[in-house]
Design an enzyme around this catalytic site. Structure first.
Site, mmCIF file in Angstrom:
data_model
loop_
_atom_site.group_PDB
_atom_site.id
_atom_site.type_symbol
_atom_site.label_atom_id
_atom_site.label_comp_id
_atom_site.label_asym_id
_atom_site.label_seq_id
_atom_site.Cartn_x
_atom_site.Cartn_y
_atom_site.Cartn_z
ATOM 1 N N CYS A 381 -1.456 -13.068 -0.536
ATOM 2 C CA CYS A 381 -0.275 -12.274 -0.849
ATOM 3 C C CYS A 381 0.993 -13.135 -0.745
ATOM 4 C CB CYS A 381 -0.233 -11.021 0.015
ATOM 5 S SG CYS A 381 0.670 -9.700 -0.801
ATOM 6 N N HIS A 532 -5.357 -8.774 -0.851
ATOM 7 C CA HIS A 532 -5.748 -9.066 0.541
ATOM 8 C C HIS A 532 -7.269 -8.974 0.699
ATOM 9 C CE1 HIS A 532 -1.721 -8.847 2.521
ATOM 10 N NE2 HIS A 532 -1.449 -8.092 1.471
ATOM 11 N N GLU A 534 -9.030 -9.959 3.051
ATOM 12 C CA GLU A 534 -9.454 -9.783 4.448
ATOM 13 C C GLU A 534 -9.856 -8.344 4.761
ATOM 14 O OE1 GLU A 534 -6.363 -10.346 3.423
ATOM 15 O OE2 GLU A 534 -4.830 -9.469 4.722
HETATM 16 N N1 GLN Z 1 6.746 -9.698 0.682
HETATM 17 C C1 GLN Z 1 5.872 -9.891 -0.435
HETATM 18 C C2 GLN Z 1 5.912 -8.724 -1.400
HETATM 19 O O1 GLN Z 1 6.345 -7.655 -1.042
HETATM 20 C C3 GLN Z 1 4.451 -10.141 0.029
HETATM 21 C C4 GLN Z 1 3.845 -8.974 0.730
HETATM 22 C C5 GLN Z 1 2.593 -9.313 1.498
HETATM 23 O O2 GLN Z 1 2.329 -10.470 1.781
HETATM 24 N N2 GLN Z 1 1.807 -8.312 1.872
HETATM 25 O O3 GLN Z 1 5.515 -8.858 -2.514
#
Ligand code: GLN
Length: 562
Positions: A381, A532, A534
């Site tokens: 992310c 994600h 994970e």
């Molecule tokens: N801050 C970034 C976004 O909102 C990444 C978010 C995250 O890593 N979950 O896109």
């Protein structure tokens, strides 16, 4: 009312491991062929944990259907195969929001709205909803907090009522307590447990089972004493002493026949539990053939729970590769101030998700270090976004490239909000990809909350993977469903220029609109995903990307010695 309910409460102190104990017990019953699910009821007033700081509350776990939930749901999915949904976790705040909405809407027809029965009725409705379609033989309901807290009283009152309404043949209460060991007298003390049960009784709940946490095995005399004074059968007093691996807890509970006790109580006919998969996990954990050290570069490092699922997924990947994984949580701001020294001696580098600018430059330095030194890199992310920014700045001739999250007017906004880069000819319908945004229960939206959280891409969405890529080799397929939680996306306007310099986009959302996975083929292992992974890794099955990453860490380590 259908199904059987097991309510799990906690006493004496918090942090006894109620979530892990509940999940482990559910795993044993699932291993008997029963259909089980688990709910978590949180007494705090936040409507969901989505707005809570990871340093205070630990990570926010994302369900496949896009709910931002308590991290205990992560334990549940790692222990049982049932997928959690937005209905498996709710807070006092959610309940009150529902009650207040109904009150403003006139649904109570002029009645005085009260905790009992209006709040408790909504709590019961939410619990019953999970079991009512008959999908599960047993619904476990974990009540957050400790008995005696003011906050959890409405939940416990609802549980008391439910036990009366569905009858003791379909409802059972487990109370988790602590047996402290007093070194000077060399004894385990049962008094706090007795007091905690008394507290529960004063609310009208008689526990059927006591699970007693302790740093040593319970003596038969203690078991008899607890049973007698707490009004519980001796067979239902369970010793949950410290073990060196949480994966041993299912077997520990089974060895004391707790699963059989529950099946008998609910008259469920089913075979003995088959814990062979769990035994294999424990064996793999106890017999590593080597070890690797992996750095997680983050800013929430004061609380390891902030990266709970990432840490778990790395450990699962260790099991698959028969490698013990040593994890170093490294403060990205420290890298900004003191350079890359803390990155030396790592076998791989992972940058996880995050929000806000603090620490981002340290993450970019870490990506550069991994890329230039051929160290396996896995970005998740925000970890993907910083990888792209780093590449744009240092390879693709876009100095000061950034995300509009950190620098709204930057010259090269390679990461930005969709509506900032949306091109007319893309015919992009915002809602198509942001389809899971409404994680709220029922049809009622809480307007204030929607305002704060709008535009978040949440939950499981399909990613299409290019054949021939590293990701394709690892997954072994071209379509995967992975969970999201972010607002910013790769700005496709700059993609061609970046790809021309060698970074590959190998995963796309539907109709090639949004970037999901990037790779740098000119490197032994450099992969980053907008989603994600994970959240879907489990100790029994692992996750292909994590398994590949930890394997690459082992290979990198070997390459240093060859
Ligand atoms: N801050 C970034 C976004 O909102 C990444 C978010 C995250 O890593 N979950 O896109």
């Amino acid at each position: 009312m259908k199904g059987n309910y097991v309510f799990v409460t906690g006493g004496v102190v918090s942090s006894l491991g109620k979530g892990i104990s509940t999940a482990s017990l559910a795993a044993v019953l699932e291993a008997r062929g029963l259909r089980v699910t688990i709910m978590k009821l949180d007494p705090y007033i936040n409507v969901d944990p989505g707005t809570m700081s990871p340093i205070q509350h630990g990570e926010v776990f994302i369900t496949e259907d896009g709910a931002e939930t308590d991290l205990d749901l992560g334990h549940y999915e790692r222990f049982i195969r049932t997928k959690m949904t937005k209905y498996n976790n709710f807070t006092s705040g959610r309940v009150y929001a529902d009650v207040l909405y109904k009150e403003r809407h006139g649904d109570y027809l002029g009645a005085t709205v009260q905790v009992v029965p209006h709040v408790t009725n909504v709590i019961k409705e939410y619990i019953i909803r999970v079991g009512e379609d008959g999908k599960y033989d047993i619904v476990f309901v974990e009540i957050g907090g400790t008995v005696g807290d003011i906050e959890s009283l409405p939940f416990l009152e609802a549980v008391r009522q439910m036990i009366v309404e569905i009858g003791r043949e379909h409802a059972l209460c487990i109370h988790l307590t602590l047996l402290p060991y007093i070194a000077t007298s060399g004894e385990i003390k049962t008094k706090p447990t007795q007091h905690s049960v008394k507290e529960l009784l004063s609310i009208g709940i008689q526990p059927d089972v006591l699970i007693c946490r302790s740093n040593r095995v319970m003596e038969p005399a203690d078991r008899s004493k607890i049973a007698l004074f707490c009004n519980v059968s001796k067979h239902a007093v369970i010793s949950l002493h410290d073990v060196d691996s949480i994966y041993k807890i299912p077997a520990l509970l089974k060895s004391q026949n707790l699963d059989t006790y529950i099946c008998n109580r609910f008259c469920l006919q089913c075979p003995e539990s088959d814990l062979s998969e769990w035994n294999r996990v424990v064996y793999q954990q106890e017999h590593p053939l080597g070890s690797v050290t992996i750095g997680i570069i983050g800013k929430y490092i004061k609380l390891a729970d902030a990266y709970k699922s990432v840490i778990e997924a790395l450990q699962h990947a260790g099991l698959k590769n028969r490698l013990a994984v040593n994890i170093r949580l490294i403060d990205s701001q420290n890298i900004e101030h003191n350079g890359v020294n803390s990155l030396r001696n790592l076998d791989a580098i992972l940058v996880p998700g995050g929000f806000g600018y603090r620490g981002v430059e340290g993450k970019i330095i870490s990506v550069k270090y991994a890329r230039e030194n051929n160290i396996p890199y896995f970005g998740i992310c925000l970890g993907m976004q910083v990888a792209l920014i780093e590449f744009a700045r240092h390879v693709a001739n876009m100095p000061a490239a950034n995300s509009t999250e950190f620098m709204p007017n930057c010259k090269y906004p390679v990461i930005s909000l969709i509506n900032e880069w949306k091109m007319k000819n893309m015919q992009f319908t915002y809602n198509e990809d942001i389809s899971n945004n409404n994680a709220l229960i029922g049809s009622k939206k809480i307007l204030l909350l929607d305002h704060i959280r709008s535009g978040m891409r949440l939950g499981g969405q399909i990613c299409y993977i290019s054949e021939g890529s590293l990701a394709y080799r690892l997954y072994g397929k071209s379509t995967v469903l992975e969970r999201h939680r972010h607002r910013y996306e790769v700005n496709v306007k700059f993609l061609k220029a970046i790809e021309d310099h060698g970074l590959h986009v190998v995963g796309f959302s539907e109709k090639k609109k949004l970037v999901e996975i990037i790779e740098y083929p000119n490197h032994p292992w450099f992969l980053a995903s907008q989603f994600h992974p994970e959240f879907t890794s489990t100790p029994r099955d692992g996750h292909p990307l994590f398994t590949g990453f930890v394997k690459a860490a082992g290979e990198y380590q070997r390459s240093l010695f060859s």
